[in-house]
Design an enzyme around this catalytic site. Structure first.
Site, short mmCIF file in Angstrom:
data_model
loop_
_atom_site.label_atom_id
_atom_site.label_comp_id
_atom_site.label_asym_id
_atom_site.label_seq_id
_atom_site.Cartn_x
_atom_site.Cartn_y
_atom_site.Cartn_z
N ASN A 10 -69.00 -47.13 25.14
CA ASN A 10 -68.86 -47.18 23.93
C ASN A 10 -68.53 -46.02 22.87
OD1 ASN A 10 -68.12 -48.68 20.98
ND2 ASN A 10 -69.60 -48.64 21.05
N TRP A 11 -67.22 -46.23 22.82
CA TRP A 11 -66.67 -44.74 21.86
C TRP A 11 -66.80 -44.41 20.72
CZ3 TRP A 11 -61.84 -40.80 24.63
CH2 TRP A 11 -63.01 -41.38 26.31
N LYS A 12 -66.54 -45.80 20.24
CA LYS A 12 -67.20 -45.96 19.01
C LYS A 12 -65.57 -45.49 18.62
CE LYS A 12 -71.82 -46.50 18.73
NZ LYS A 12 -72.89 -46.95 17.27
N HIS A 97 -69.62 -56.17 18.97
CA HIS A 97 -71.04 -55.64 18.63
C HIS A 97 -71.24 -55.35 17.51
CE1 HIS A 97 -72.15 -51.58 17.89
NE2 HIS A 97 -72.02 -50.99 19.37
N GLU A 99 -71.48 -53.67 14.93
CA GLU A 99 -71.68 -52.70 13.49
C GLU A 99 -70.43 -54.24 13.24
OE1 GLU A 99 -71.10 -49.30 15.44
OE2 GLU A 99 -72.62 -48.64 15.52
N GLU A 167 -78.40 -56.05 22.66
CA GLU A 167 -78.16 -54.47 21.69
C GLU A 167 -79.54 -54.38 20.70
OE1 GLU A 167 -75.18 -51.40 23.09
OE2 GLU A 167 -74.29 -52.56 21.19
N GLY A 173 -78.02 -45.45 17.83
CA GLY A 173 -77.70 -44.49 17.20
C GLY A 173 -79.06 -44.25 16.96
N SER A 213 -79.73 -46.32 22.29
CA SER A 213 -80.14 -44.86 22.25
C SER A 213 -80.63 -44.63 23.57
CB SER A 213 -81.50 -45.25 21.79
OG SER A 213 -81.15 -44.66 19.91
N GLY A 234 -73.51 -45.79 23.53
CA GLY A 234 -72.90 -44.98 22.48
C GLY A 234 -72.54 -43.20 22.59
N GLY A 235 -73.46 -42.81 21.54
CA GLY A 235 -73.66 -41.78 21.86
C GLY A 235 -72.81 -40.43 22.96
C1 PEP Z 1 -73.46 -48.86 20.91
O1 PEP Z 1 -73.55 -48.67 19.54
O2 PEP Z 1 -73.39 -49.44 21.65
C2 PEP Z 1 -74.93 -47.78 21.54
C3 PEP Z 1 -75.85 -48.56 22.11
O3 PEP Z 1 -74.81 -46.82 20.68
P1 PEP Z 1 -75.86 -45.55 21.41
O4 PEP Z 1 -76.06 -45.70 22.92
O5 PEP Z 1 -75.70 -44.23 20.57
O6 PEP Z 1 -77.56 -45.94 20.43
#
Ligand code: PEP
Length: 252
Positions: A10-12, A97, A99, A167, A173, A213, A234-235
């Site tokens: 997920n590049w956001k 999600h 967010e 999640e 994050g 994470s 994500g990251g």
């Molecule tokens: C996400 O937002 O879907 C996610 C899992 O982010 P991260 O891996 O950065 O925690």
């Protein structure tokens, strides 16, 4: 029950064209070279879907979006319809999600409506659930996750058209993760809720990803648990080496 692992990025709201195409090309090259036995998905921002589709040609990496409207077309300024996503070559879409649940006040009902529309257009959905830190501290994790399953997963969900992503919001994050035992407990409870809602056969086949994470150094521990069928990342999905390293570790 063998469920093929799905490694999803997920590049956001990250990457302009040059950076995004470079990242996608690097991921494509590594996935092609390594022939890893899992499924791959990348979900760039809407603006890059067309360009990234071209970078993924000839690979087994699926393309997904990060959200969708429930209507096929019409007076919805700024929104993107399921048909627009399939038109661009998407086969997946992330829905609900945290967010979006938090920043855009998305309810379980709306998420379910979006999932139905996405399925109708032939898209597979990644439906996200997860508790806040306060809910976790209050011992409500399983209840919150099960309520989100009952409220946001549509009745037409099948193992073919739906993936669940657990999640924990406090883990996204932050570099924090639940223990492996906690992740397995929640995933097993989520699968039980899916069985209640959709039947045991469907629940046993449906993939439940862990997200929050996930990094190369914790992937092996988190992603080889019995009820964990891959990761939503994500990251670490913004670095090709890390994204592919996670996939490698998920199969150990
Ligand atoms: C996400 O937002 O879907 C996610 C899992 O982010 P991260 O891996 O950065 O925690």
């Amino acid at each position: 029950m063998v469920r093929k692992k799905l490694i999803a990025g997920n590049w956001k709201m990250n990457c302009l064209t040059a950076e995004g195409t470079e990242l996608a090309k690097a991921v494509a090259a590594q996935v092609k070279a390594e022939k890893l036995a899992c499924d791959f998905l990348v979900c760039p921002p809407f603006t890059l879907l067309g360009a990234i589709k071209k970078c993924l040609r000839g690979t087994k990496i699926a393309l997904g979006a990060q959200d969708v409207h429930f209507a096929d077309k019409g007076a919805h300024t700024g929104d993107i319809s399921p048909l627009m996503l399939t038109d661009l070559g998407c086969s997946y879409v992330i829905i609900g999600h945290s967010e979006r649940r938090v920043d855009h006040f998305e309810s379980n009902e709306l998420i379910k409506q979006k999932a139905v529309a996405a399925h109708k257009a032939g898209l597979k959905t990644v439906i996200c659930i997860g508790e806040t830190g306060a809910e976790r501290d209050a011992g409500k994790t399983i209840k919150v996750c099960q309520d989100e399953i009952f409220g946001s997963v549509p009745e037409d969900a099948s193992a073919q058209n739906t993936v669940i992503a657990y999640e924990p919001i406090w883990a996204i994050g932050t570099g924090k993760t639940p223990t492996a035992a906690d992740v397995e407990d929640v995933h097993a409870a989520v699968r039980a809720a899916l069985a209640k809602k959709l039947g045991k056969a469907t629940a046993n086949k449906m993939r439940i990803l862990y997200g929050g994470s996930v990094k190369p150094n914790n992937a092996a521990e988190l992603l080889n648990l019995p009820d964990v069928d891959g990761a939503l990342i994500g990251g670490a999905s913004l670095k090709a080496d890390d994204f592919v390293a996670i996939a490698r570790n998920a199969l150990k």
